[in-house]
Write a protein that holds these residues in place. Structure first.
Motif, PDB file in Angstrom:
ATOM      1  N   TYR A   8       0.845  -1.197   0.000  1.00 31.12           N
ATOM      2  CA  TYR A   8       0.000   0.000   0.000  1.00 31.12           C
ATOM      3  C   TYR A   8       0.879   1.244   0.000  1.00 31.12           C
ATOM      4  O   TYR A   8       1.893   1.303   0.697  1.00 31.12           O
ATOM      5  N   ILE A   9       0.453   2.220  -0.783  1.00 28.28           N
ATOM      6  CA  ILE A   9       1.085   3.532  -0.751  1.00 28.28           C
ATOM      7  C   ILE A   9       0.034   4.532  -0.307  1.00 28.28           C
ATOM      8  O   ILE A   9      -1.038   4.634  -0.919  1.00 28.28           O
ATOM      9  N   ILE A  10       0.316   5.265   0.763  1.00 30.99           N
ATOM     10  CA  ILE A  10      -0.585   6.293   1.291  1.00 30.99           C
ATOM     11  C   ILE A  10       0.035   7.645   0.994  1.00 30.99           C
ATOM     12  O   ILE A  10       1.183   7.901   1.367  1.00 30.99           O
ATOM     13  N   VAL A  11      -0.715   8.513   0.351  1.00 30.69           N
ATOM     14  CA  VAL A  11      -0.227   9.849   0.011  1.00 30.69           C
ATOM     15  C   VAL A  11      -0.834  10.851   0.994  1.00 30.69           C
ATOM     16  O   VAL A  11      -2.030  11.116   0.964  1.00 30.69           O
ATOM     17  N   GLY A  12       0.005  11.374   1.885  1.00 29.50           N
ATOM     18  CA  GLY A  12      -0.452  12.361   2.859  1.00 29.50           C
ATOM     19  C   GLY A  12      -0.473  11.803   4.269  1.00 29.50           C
ATOM     20  O   GLY A  12      -1.254  10.891   4.561  1.00 29.50           O
ATOM     21  N   ALA A  13       0.383  12.350   5.149  1.00 27.55           N
ATOM     22  CA  ALA A  13       0.444  11.893   6.543  1.00 27.55           C
ATOM     23  C   ALA A  13      -0.357  12.841   7.427  1.00 27.55           C
ATOM     24  O   ALA A  13       0.149  13.408   8.391  1.00 27.55           O
ATOM     25  N   SER A 254      -4.723  10.430   0.621  1.00 28.97           N
ATOM     26  CA  SER A 254      -5.191  11.060   1.862  1.00 28.97           C
ATOM     27  C   SER A 254      -4.563  12.445   1.966  1.00 28.97           C
ATOM     28  O   SER A 254      -4.067  12.843   3.020  1.00 28.97           O
ATOM     29  N   ALA A 255      -4.612  13.162   0.854  1.00 31.82           N
ATOM     30  CA  ALA A 255      -3.959  14.462   0.761  1.00 31.82           C
ATOM     31  C   ALA A 255      -4.897  15.613   1.085  1.00 31.82           C
ATOM     32  O   ALA A 255      -4.518  16.778   0.948  1.00 31.82           O
ATOM     33  N   GLY A 256      -6.126  15.309   1.502  1.00 26.17           N
ATOM     34  CA  GLY A 256      -7.062  16.349   1.914  1.00 26.17           C
ATOM     35  C   GLY A 256      -7.937  16.855   0.789  1.00 26.17           C
ATOM     36  O   GLY A 256      -7.808  16.453  -0.366  1.00 26.17           O
ATOM     37  N   SER A 257      -8.829  17.772   1.142  1.00 30.83           N
ATOM     38  CA  SER A 257      -9.866  18.202   0.204  1.00 30.83           C
ATOM     39  C   SER A 257      -9.366  19.142  -0.882  1.00 30.83           C
ATOM     40  O   SER A 257     -10.074  19.422  -1.837  1.00 30.83           O
ATOM     41  N   ILE A 258      -8.144  19.642  -0.748  1.00 35.93           N
ATOM     42  CA  ILE A 258      -7.503  20.368  -1.837  1.00 35.93           C
ATOM     43  C   ILE A 258      -6.533  19.433  -2.555  1.00 35.93           C
ATOM     44  O   ILE A 258      -6.533  19.321  -3.781  1.00 35.93           O
ATOM     45  N   ASP A 501     -10.188  10.643   3.084  1.00 32.28           N
ATOM     46  CA  ASP A 501      -9.970  11.882   3.831  1.00 32.28           C
ATOM     47  C   ASP A 501     -11.273  12.677   3.793  1.00 32.28           C
ATOM     48  O   ASP A 501     -12.305  12.175   3.336  1.00 32.28           O
ATOM     49  N   SER A 502     -11.242  13.942   4.230  1.00 33.79           N
ATOM     50  CA  SER A 502     -12.479  14.724   4.302  1.00 33.79           C
ATOM     51  C   SER A 502     -13.037  15.080   2.932  1.00 33.79           C
ATOM     52  O   SER A 502     -14.180  15.539   2.837  1.00 33.79           O
ATOM     53  N   SER A 503     -12.265  14.875   1.873  1.00 33.15           N
ATOM     54  CA  SER A 503     -12.793  15.166   0.540  1.00 33.15           C
ATOM     55  C   SER A 503     -13.920  14.226   0.147  1.00 33.15           C
ATOM     56  O   SER A 503     -14.725  14.565  -0.722  1.00 33.15           O
ATOM     57  N   ILE A 504     -14.013  13.054   0.768  1.00 33.96           N
ATOM     58  CA  ILE A 504     -15.046  12.100   0.358  1.00 33.96           C
ATOM     59  C   ILE A 504     -16.359  12.284   1.124  1.00 33.96           C
ATOM     60  O   ILE A 504     -17.327  11.567   0.854  1.00 33.96           O
ATOM     61  N   PHE A 505     -16.418  13.226   2.067  1.00 31.96           N
ATOM     62  CA  PHE A 505     -17.694  13.505   2.721  1.00 31.96           C
ATOM     63  C   PHE A 505     -18.707  13.900   1.638  1.00 31.96           C
ATOM     64  O   PHE A 505     -18.420  14.782   0.821  1.00 31.96           O
ATOM     65  N   PRO A 506     -19.896  13.343   1.650  1.00 35.99           N
ATOM     66  CA  PRO A 506     -20.917  13.802   0.701  1.00 35.99           C
ATOM     67  C   PRO A 506     -21.405  15.210   1.009  1.00 35.99           C
ATOM     68  O   PRO A 506     -21.620  16.016   0.103  1.00 35.99           O
ATOM     69  N   THR A 507     -21.597  15.505   2.307  1.00 40.56           N
ATOM     70  CA  THR A 507     -21.995  16.836   2.763  1.00 40.56           C
ATOM     71  C   THR A 507     -21.198  17.154   4.021  1.00 40.56           C
ATOM     72  O   THR A 507     -20.747  16.258   4.741  1.00 40.56           O
TER      73      THR A 507
END
Length: 561
Positions: A8-13, A254-258, A501-507
């Protein structure tokens, strides 16, 4: 070009990536690479809770993104810092621990995120935390994340604010993260033994002792490598050298919503027009990437304080030095809290089913970044409308990964959001003018008593609101045309690629985002590992049984539904 092999490679700590690194390496067979653009989080300014404004405004620790001119905020460009350090935004945030209302997650389910309703996510909130006052049906007592109330509201202004809310006809809640969010009560923070308890401290450090985890810092990921419709690894740069790392199982963004939508777009995954305009070859058309962007806004309602009990008297260099020395020696005192120790969650009007307004109470009058301290004693409330209808975007500008994306939230585009902030002004004045605040309440500094009409409030809000730093929802989870990931967090149409990460929240939930982001990563870790999800909870949740007819429940009959 160097190449390495992992499972596994995770992008963003960050808030999610550190959780995943810990949980995936619990299986000794999994070889995990965690990539982070930033570096160490061992600075005193990160670890000391009261210094929270410093890392957020420091280029070394945070991406200092800026939005395009926001058309409904008089074309102001808004600051959008994101963590660039081990722990990510959990190392630069205000440490406020708010899960959101139960109905927020039921809303996710209704938006197509099957399995993410409150019954299913509550066990993962519990799994993540150790609540300072012990576990129960709602709170955990053996998780990595330490949660408490800082200095237990020693300043009398905290409890006066709670009493004022009750005087105004709202409820007092003994745990807004438990059975009842609605009401006024003590606020919770991710602090343990006086230290910021980021996901780097809580999850990553224990995992770094495992031989199957490799952490690489100062690594800027250029793109996800694809073979047809399958993710095979990532290309990244470190110290001027370009590397490729291969993932035998999955790549997880997992680099966040930006960062996450930007990386997908750099990899050729996204809306065709956006990619073509940036000169990027379309590898997989997915029109929702970077769309549906949401955030919370807030402004500071400031008052003079008639008694010398506020923190304004502690803002001179000598008192700051004493606070810092005490924290270094003892990890307690005013250095060991974020100072947001009481709060409120209320509904803006009758017909709103669950709270959509949030208060952070601060016993000082100052900016969030620590500047422009008010002369004399004062206090302030950070107040915002937390269920916005306005939507924005994150769009890649070129194939150069070092060029920031275009960001626009379209804050206050929707009339309902503007109405929400009018309610913020009027309801706050009513609360602060209750008897409980009489001995402390001085003159209203901001907005100012002359700001009364809808037009005056709107003009004030356009100039005064700031981001609460909660960007989210730009790679939404679901099944509709704009969904980027499915309810298993897998990128739609691409094998072996997820976003967690938080980018996948629907709302966006009614509250700060660190806690739900950690929960999402905890649950996603089980999905990735193919483990049975935790047993759903049947713990009841308070709902005002007359929410359609009244704005506040007062001391009327209460219901658990």
């Amino acid at each position: 070009m160097k190449e390495n092999q992992y499972d596994y490679i995770i992008v963003g700590a960050g808030s999610a990536g550190c959780v995943l690194a810990n949980r995936l390496t619990e299986d000794s067979e999994n070889r995990v690479l965690l990539l982070e653009t930033g570096g160490s989080d061992k600075s005193i300014f990160i670890q000391m809770p009261t210094a929270l404004s410093i890392p957020m405004n420091t280029k070394k620790y945070a991406w200092q993104f800026e939005t395009e001119p926001e058309p409904y905020l008089d074309n102001r460009r808004m600051h959008c810092p994101r963590g660039k350090v081990l722990g990510g935004s959990s190392s630069i945030n205000g440490m406020v621990y708010v899960r959101g209302h139960a109905r927020d997650f039921d809303e996710w389910q209704s938006e197509g995120a099957d399995g993410w309703n409150y019954r299913n996510v509550l066990p993962y909130f519990k799994k993540a935390e150790t609540w300072a006052f012990g576990g129960d049906a709602y709170r955990g007592n053996s998780g990595p994340l330490g949660v408490n109330n800082g200095n237990n509201m020693r300043n009398p202004l905290y409890t006066a604010f709670i009493r004022a809310g009750v005087d105004a006809g709202y409820l007092e809640t003994d745990d807004y993260n438990g059975a009842r969010q609605e009401g006024f009560g003590a606020m919770h923070m991710t602090v343990k033994n006086g230290r910021r308890w980021s996901t780097a401290n809580a999850y990553l450090r224990p995992a770094m002792a495992r031989p199957n985890l490799t952490v690489v810092t100062h690594a800027l990921v250029h793109k996800v490598l694809l073979e047809g419709k399958t993710a095979t690894g990532v290309r990244y740069e470190q110290g001027g050298q370009v590397h490729e790392a291969k993932a035998a199982k999955e790549v997880i963004l997992s680099a966040g919503s930006i960062g996450s939508p930007h990386l997908l777009q750099l990899s050729g995954i996204g809306k065709r027009e956006v990619l073509e305009q940036a000169g990027i070859e379309v590898k997989h058309e997915l029109p929702g990437v970077g769309e549906n962007l949401q955030d919370h806004l807030e402004f500071y309602f400031q008052f003079r304080c008639q008694k010398p009990v506020s923190l304004n008297g502690k803002l001179d260099w000598w008192n700051k030095l004493k606070i810092g020395v005490r924290w270094i020696l003892r990890k307690d005192g005013l250095g060991a809290t974020n100072h947001f120790e009481s709060c409120g969650f209320i509904r803006s009007k009758a017909g709103v089913e669950w709270p959509d307004l949030q208060y952070h109470f601060l016993p000082a009058a100052m900016r969030y970044d620590g500047r422009e301290a008010f002369d004399g004693d004062g206090f302030q409330l950070h107040i915002g409308h937390n269920k916005p209808k306005s939507r924005g975007f994150v769009h890649v500008q070129s194939a150069d990964p070092k060029q920031a994306p275009r960001i626009r939230f379209n804050y206050l585009e929707h009339e309902a959001d503007r109405e929400g902030f009018r309610d913020c002004v009027r309801l706050t004045r009513e609360i602060i003018n209750q008897p409980a605040m009489d001995e402390y309440r001085g003159a209203e500094i901001q907005p100012g008593v002359d700001v009364q009409s809808d037009e005056q409030i709107d003009a004030f809000v356009r100039q005064a609101v700031e981001s609460a730093y909660h960007p989210s929802c730009s790679c939404k989870m679901g099944t509709d045309a704009l969904a980027v990931v499915d309810p298993e967090t897998r990128v739609r149409g691409i094998q072996n690629l997820r976003v967690v990460d938080s980018s996948i929240f629907p709302t966006i939930p009614n509250g700060n985002l660190n806690a739900p982001t950690i929960m999402v990563a905890e649950r996603a870790a089980d999905l990735i590992r193919g483990r049975e999800p935790l047993q759903p909870s049947d713990a009841p949740v308070f709902m005002d049984d007359q929410w359609q007819a009244r704005q506040r429940p007062g001391q009327a009959k209460r219901s658990l539904a």
